[in-house]
Design a protein around this motif. Sequence first.
Motif, PDB file in Angstrom:
ATOM      1  N   PRO A  17       0.824  -1.214   0.000  1.00 48.62           N
ATOM      2  CA  PRO A  17       0.000   0.000   0.000  1.00 48.62           C
ATOM      3  C   PRO A  17       0.854   1.258   0.000  1.00 48.62           C
ATOM      4  CG  PRO A  17       0.184  -0.834   2.224  1.00 48.62           C
ATOM      5  CD  PRO A  17       0.886  -1.829   1.330  1.00 48.62           C
ATOM      6  N   PRO A  18       0.238   2.410  -0.293  1.00 49.61           N
ATOM      7  CA  PRO A  18       0.972   3.672  -0.131  1.00 49.61           C
ATOM      8  C   PRO A  18       1.499   3.772   1.302  1.00 49.61           C
ATOM      9  CG  PRO A  18      -1.152   4.063  -1.165  1.00 49.61           C
ATOM     10  CD  PRO A  18      -1.137   2.629  -0.716  1.00 49.61           C
ATOM     11  N   HIS A  19       2.635   4.413   1.464  1.00 48.83           N
ATOM     12  CA  HIS A  19       3.227   4.534   2.799  1.00 48.83           C
ATOM     13  C   HIS A  19       3.484   5.989   3.202  1.00 48.83           C
ATOM     14  CE1 HIS A  19       6.642   4.317  -0.008  1.00 48.83           C
ATOM     15  NE2 HIS A  19       7.198   5.187   0.826  1.00 48.83           N
ATOM     16  N   LEU A  20       3.123   6.917   2.332  1.00 48.59           N
ATOM     17  CA  LEU A  20       3.395   8.325   2.613  1.00 48.59           C
ATOM     18  C   LEU A  20       2.160   9.060   3.115  1.00 48.59           C
ATOM     19  CD1 LEU A  20       5.450   9.106  -0.605  1.00 48.59           C
ATOM     20  CD2 LEU A  20       6.357   8.755   1.708  1.00 48.59           C
ATOM     21  N   LEU A  21       2.332   9.818   4.182  1.00 48.27           N
ATOM     22  CA  LEU A  21       1.287  10.722   4.661  1.00 48.27           C
ATOM     23  C   LEU A  21       1.428  12.094   4.009  1.00 48.27           C
ATOM     24  CD1 LEU A  21       1.319   9.979   8.488  1.00 48.27           C
ATOM     25  CD2 LEU A  21      -0.545   9.510   6.898  1.00 48.27           C
ATOM     26  N   LYS A  22       2.679  12.490   3.802  1.00 47.55           N
ATOM     27  CA  LYS A  22       2.958  13.823   3.271  1.00 47.55           C
ATOM     28  C   LYS A  22       3.811  13.718   2.021  1.00 47.55           C
ATOM     29  CE  LYS A  22       3.960  14.668   7.756  1.00 47.55           C
ATOM     30  NZ  LYS A  22       4.997  14.932   8.653  1.00 47.55           N
ATOM     31  N   ALA A  23       3.265  14.247   0.940  1.00 44.39           N
ATOM     32  CA  ALA A  23       3.999  14.384  -0.324  1.00 44.39           C
ATOM     33  C   ALA A  23       3.139  15.283  -1.205  1.00 44.39           C
ATOM     34  CB  ALA A  23       4.215  13.030  -0.993  1.00 44.39           C
ATOM     35  N   GLY A  24       3.762  16.122  -1.966  1.00 45.83           N
ATOM     36  CA  GLY A  24       2.998  16.980  -2.862  1.00 45.83           C
ATOM     37  C   GLY A  24       2.207  16.145  -3.855  1.00 45.83           C
ATOM     38  N   LEU A  42       7.244  11.459  -5.788  1.00 45.20           N
ATOM     39  CA  LEU A  42       6.961  10.489  -4.731  1.00 45.20           C
ATOM     40  C   LEU A  42       5.495  10.069  -4.732  1.00 45.20           C
ATOM     41  CD1 LEU A  42       8.975  11.915  -1.705  1.00 45.20           C
ATOM     42  CD2 LEU A  42       9.317   9.700  -2.799  1.00 45.20           C
ATOM     43  N   ALA A  43       4.606  11.045  -4.845  1.00 48.85           N
ATOM     44  CA  ALA A  43       3.169  10.749  -4.873  1.00 48.85           C
ATOM     45  C   ALA A  43       2.811   9.947  -6.109  1.00 48.85           C
ATOM     46  CB  ALA A  43       2.368  12.041  -4.823  1.00 48.85           C
ATOM     47  N   LYS A  44       3.395  10.309  -7.250  1.00 50.88           N
ATOM     48  CA  LYS A  44       3.101   9.584  -8.481  1.00 50.88           C
ATOM     49  C   LYS A  44       3.593   8.143  -8.405  1.00 50.88           C
ATOM     50  CE  LYS A  44       3.077  13.607 -11.479  1.00 50.88           C
ATOM     51  NZ  LYS A  44       3.763  14.333 -12.541  1.00 50.88           N
ATOM     52  N   LYS A  45       4.756   7.954  -7.842  1.00 46.56           N
ATOM     53  CA  LYS A  45       5.360   6.619  -7.793  1.00 46.56           C
ATOM     54  C   LYS A  45       4.737   5.727  -6.722  1.00 46.56           C
ATOM     55  CE  LYS A  45       9.952   4.565  -7.980  1.00 46.56           C
ATOM     56  NZ  LYS A  45      11.388   4.802  -7.974  1.00 46.56           N
ATOM     57  N   TYR A  46       4.473   6.281  -5.545  1.00 50.07           N
ATOM     58  CA  TYR A  46       4.057   5.461  -4.406  1.00 50.07           C
ATOM     59  C   TYR A  46       2.635   5.698  -3.920  1.00 50.07           C
ATOM     60  CZ  TYR A  46       9.064   4.638  -4.182  1.00 50.07           C
ATOM     61  OH  TYR A  46      10.357   4.310  -4.497  1.00 50.07           O
ATOM     62  N   GLY A  47       2.006   6.793  -4.322  1.00 51.77           N
ATOM     63  CA  GLY A  47       0.679   7.126  -3.804  1.00 51.77           C
ATOM     64  C   GLY A  47       0.781   7.767  -2.431  1.00 51.77           C
ATOM     65  N   ILE A  48      -0.345   8.277  -1.961  1.00 51.23           N
ATOM     66  CA  ILE A  48      -0.398   8.961  -0.665  1.00 51.23           C
ATOM     67  C   ILE A  48      -1.523   8.352   0.161  1.00 51.23           C
ATOM     68  CG2 ILE A  48      -0.736  11.183   0.516  1.00 51.23           C
ATOM     69  CD1 ILE A  48       0.158  12.554  -2.064  1.00 51.23           C
ATOM     70  N   LEU A  49      -1.270   8.167   1.441  1.00 51.64           N
ATOM     71  CA  LEU A  49      -2.292   7.671   2.364  1.00 51.64           C
ATOM     72  C   LEU A  49      -3.346   8.738   2.620  1.00 51.64           C
ATOM     73  CD1 LEU A  49       0.089   5.982   4.920  1.00 51.64           C
ATOM     74  CD2 LEU A  49      -1.578   4.783   3.493  1.00 51.64           C
ATOM     75  N   SER A  50      -4.561   8.290   2.913  1.00 47.64           N
ATOM     76  CA  SER A  50      -5.623   9.232   3.283  1.00 47.64           C
ATOM     77  C   SER A  50      -5.502   9.599   4.759  1.00 47.64           C
ATOM     78  CB  SER A  50      -6.995   8.604   3.008  1.00 47.64           C
ATOM     79  OG  SER A  50      -7.312   7.673   4.023  1.00 47.64           O
ATOM     80  N   VAL A  51      -6.306  10.541   5.203  1.00 43.12           N
ATOM     81  CA  VAL A  51      -6.311  10.908   6.618  1.00 43.12           C
ATOM     82  C   VAL A  51      -6.803   9.743   7.476  1.00 43.12           C
ATOM     83  CG1 VAL A  51      -6.518  13.388   6.245  1.00 43.12           C
ATOM     84  CG2 VAL A  51      -8.577  12.012   6.433  1.00 43.12           C
ATOM     85  N   ASP A  52      -7.573   8.836   6.884  1.00 40.78           N
ATOM     86  CA  ASP A  52      -8.063   7.638   7.589  1.00 40.78           C
ATOM     87  C   ASP A  52      -7.150   6.441   7.344  1.00 40.78           C
ATOM     88  OD1 ASP A  52     -10.343   8.946   8.583  1.00 40.78           O
ATOM     89  OD2 ASP A  52     -11.448   8.557   6.732  1.00 40.78           O
TER      90      ASP A  52
END
Length: 138
Positions: free
Chosen positions: A56-63, A68-78
Motif C-alpha cells: 500500500p501507499p506509505h506516505l502521509l505527506k507528499a505533494g 513520490l506521490a506519483k510513484k508510491y501514492g499517498i495515504l488518506s487521513v483515515d
Amino acid sequence: MFWFDKSHEDAIYMDNRELSTTLCDGRTLEVKPDVLGDFRDMPFDDDSFYLVVFDPPHLLKAGEESWLAKKYGILSVDWKVDIKRGFEECMRVLKPNGTLIFKWNEDQIKTSEIIKVIGQRPLFGNRRAKTHWMVFMK
C-alpha cells in the motif's frame, strides 16, 4: 516498483490508478494494472489466491504532483482504517494456509505502528534500509 515482470502469467497486478508520465529525472513511470481496484474492497472471491503481495501507499505527506506521490501514492487521513481494511481484504482473498507478503516503508510511519494497526505479528521478515518485507499466513 519491485516486480521483475508485471505481466507474468502467474500474477494479477492490481492498483487503484493508471498513469503514464515522465519523472523529474527523465525516467518513465507507467502504472498499468491488470485490475483497476481498491485494496480495501477487492473484486475477488474469498479464498482465491495462494499468495498475495500487499504494497500500500506509505506516505502521509507528499505533494500531489510530486514524483513520490506519483510513484508510491499517498495515504488518506483515515490511513489506519484503510491499512487495516486492506490487510483484512488480503486475508479474505487468500486460500487457507495462503501467504501474505506485506511491504512497508517506514519513512513516515514506523513498522511497529503498522503492526499495531493490523493487529497481527508477522511470522518473519526482512528489513532493507527503511523498507520492510513481512510474511503472514492465513
